[in-house]
Design an enzyme around this catalytic site. Sequence first.
Site, short mmCIF file in Angstrom:
data_model
loop_
_atom_site.label_atom_id
_atom_site.label_comp_id
_atom_site.label_asym_id
_atom_site.label_seq_id
_atom_site.Cartn_x
_atom_site.Cartn_y
_atom_site.Cartn_z
CG ASP A 7 -1.81 1.15 1.34
OD1 ASP A 7 -2.27 1.63 0.30
OD2 ASP A 7 -2.09 1.58 2.48
CD GLU A 9 -3.16 8.24 0.24
OE1 GLU A 9 -3.59 9.06 1.06
OE2 GLU A 9 -3.77 7.92 -0.80
#
Length: 200
Positions: A7, A9
């Site tokens: 991922d 953020e």
Amino acid sequence: MYITCLDLEGVLVPEIWIEFAEASGIPELKKTTRDEPDYDKLMQYRIDILNEHGLGLKEIQDTISTIDPLPGAKEFLDKLRANGQAIIVSDTFSQFAMPLMKKLGYPTIFCNELVVSEDGKITGYKMRCENTKYTTVKALQSCGFETIASGDSYNDLGMIENSAAGFLFRSTEEIKKSHPDIPAFEEYDDLYNAIMAVQK
């Protein structure tokens, strides 16, 4: 062959919407996928608030230009890429991600696209595919890869739970408690060592 899916953020860079919420003085925009599992509902909520305040893409990009990767993130990613294949799989948008990819050394990223009017108003968004992160790891597996996945939010659970190995990274207490079977880490060195242990 293994490929690590990360991922963006909360894992490699700060949460863009939280940074923009603070810069714009609109606390309602601090809500993220850590808080709202329904991504369509979350994005419509954000677009409605932007329209209410007369804000568009430029204002968000101005904030993004001031954001740096989280401390140690680039070094972690460099080390990971030097020892295997890694891609970023994110539900953010290319219009947000590109300045951050430069600061991370231009890793590969799979993300989505905003729909923006000529006057810079965000009017919608286009997802690459349905259930993007889960679909991405399944597609990579169909190409002969074993996937390893890590993220921090509800929308990362599909790729984490459907990979050969998956890890939470700097997640919320609520997500960690509701998924005690997923190893959770707070430091890049620990996450790196866990990924390397799978690949041996």
